[in-house]
Motif scaffolding. Sequence first.
Motif, short mmCIF file in Angstrom:
data_model
loop_
_atom_site.label_atom_id
_atom_site.label_comp_id
_atom_site.label_asym_id
_atom_site.label_seq_id
_atom_site.Cartn_x
_atom_site.Cartn_y
_atom_site.Cartn_z
N LYS A 123 37.63 45.87 36.42
CA LYS A 123 36.62 44.44 36.14
C LYS A 123 35.22 45.18 35.59
N ASN A 124 35.14 46.10 35.89
CA ASN A 124 33.60 46.69 35.56
C ASN A 124 33.28 47.83 34.70
N ILE A 147 29.14 41.42 40.11
CA ILE A 147 29.79 40.82 41.45
C ILE A 147 30.62 39.49 40.78
N GLN A 148 30.06 38.99 39.64
CA GLN A 148 30.58 37.71 39.76
C GLN A 148 32.23 37.57 39.04
N ARG A 149 32.26 38.94 38.10
CA ARG A 149 33.50 39.90 37.74
C ARG A 149 34.48 40.20 38.63
N THR A 150 33.77 40.28 39.52
CA THR A 150 34.89 41.28 41.10
C THR A 150 35.16 39.62 42.18
N MET A 151 34.55 38.90 42.10
CA MET A 151 34.34 37.78 43.10
C MET A 151 36.05 36.96 42.47
N GLN A 152 36.33 37.76 40.64
CA GLN A 152 37.80 37.14 40.39
C GLN A 152 38.95 37.84 40.77
N LEU A 153 38.45 38.48 40.84
CA LEU A 153 40.24 38.94 42.00
C LEU A 153 40.87 38.70 42.73
N ALA A 159 41.43 39.53 47.29
CA ALA A 159 40.56 40.66 46.91
C ALA A 159 39.15 40.86 46.81
N GLY A 160 38.76 38.77 45.95
CA GLY A 160 37.62 39.26 45.42
C GLY A 160 36.51 39.20 46.00
N PRO A 161 36.50 38.39 47.55
CA PRO A 161 35.50 38.87 47.94
C PRO A 161 35.84 40.32 49.35
#
Length: 453
Positions: free
Chosen positions: A148-149, A393-399, A403-405
Amino acid sequence: MQPISIAMVTDFFHPAVGGVENHVYMLSAYLIRRGHKVIVITHSHSPDRVGVRWLAPSLKVYYIPFVPIASSATLPDFFTFLPYLRTILIREHIHLIHAHASLSALGHEAILHSHLLGVRTVFTDHSLFGFDDAASILTNKLLAATLKNIDAVICVSHTGRENTVLRGELFENYDGETTLRKSVYVIPNTLVPERFEPDPPKPSDTITIVVLSRLAYRKGIDLLVATAPRICAKFPNVRLVIGGDGPKLIDLLQMRENHLLQDRIELLGPIRQNDVRSVLTKGSIYLNTSLTESFGIAILEAACAGLYVVSTRVGGVPEILPEDMISFANPNADDVFRAVEEAVQIVSEGRHDPFRAHERVKAFYDWDQVAERTENVYDDVIKSPQMELWERIQRTMQLGRFAGPIYTIMLIVDCLFFLFLEWLMPREDMDFVRANWDRDTFQELARKTGKTD
């Protein structure tokens, strides 16, 4: 491109033997020859191989005291690696991390931690994975979280690229439109052709089929077990030489015993990298029965050594060689037998020239080209804008809903742990590595080390 400092991070490195291990070493060596500083960070492989070691041409390797749990991979815990990584990256003045292999926990963790130090990231995926079993689902979600990052992704084949894009969810959403991320590249694996010179053909009626592989299910050893007796029965002048080790060795031993083929099938056991050529040059045909293969460096080595290749048509294998140098088979015993029958006829009639095959492979693949293309990827990454923490953080929340949180909490905890380490082990108390040599002189010396031997 201006010289930069690069850290290769992976669980899979020498003294273990394999395609990823060899790729990381050779890429590092050729990048050093191009004037860059390269180090390798991996785990310990034995109690006495811990700490810093040096490999030619002046490749520094950090063996972290972590113990692998299976197949040379360590257990991912996401945080215990950070103190080691932070110290090494700061001391060595690293600009970019290049992680390798989807199953490398150290690679995933290095990408997670890198943004804390402003270090850019590149990831190379060397394997294909499925989507429907528990292990693949967990691995793919971990890969998606890591990528994601990421700044750039390299795949070793176009088939591998498609697989990695789907597994790693490498898509961007702009104004309601989903597009493929632009920072996904294809750079094939390669070899040093001079190390696989064919031997002059010896007059003989015997045709030897060579198999060099890890003896595991995904390498299609069950197909080999089913096909080998049929090959020996059909062609009295054919013998098989099989090198490698793994859980399927017992199946091969039982097959050889049941069909009384001890004089027709030779099992060599584990083969050292330096002995691969000597084994390949025993044969005229190379047989690969893999069920999945992202690239298949063993196939390339066999073709370069002058062998005619028979392989299952899986993954990125069709991208490796021209069609007149290889016979393809579907991954079933009947079709593998048909392809071997075709190869035996081609070799028997003298329609395959080992030396011409070597020259063609030599023209197709070159480590200098691979290093240059990888260097171009690094250049694009260094020049691109770096992501801020909020964007990460925004990209990670898209999981996803769950899984995102979870991964976002890990990202935040990672930042807090990093701040604690900055207080506990201040940078001004560290001993820094300083390069006191002239880069041009060092680069010239690296080029003279016998093709990085």
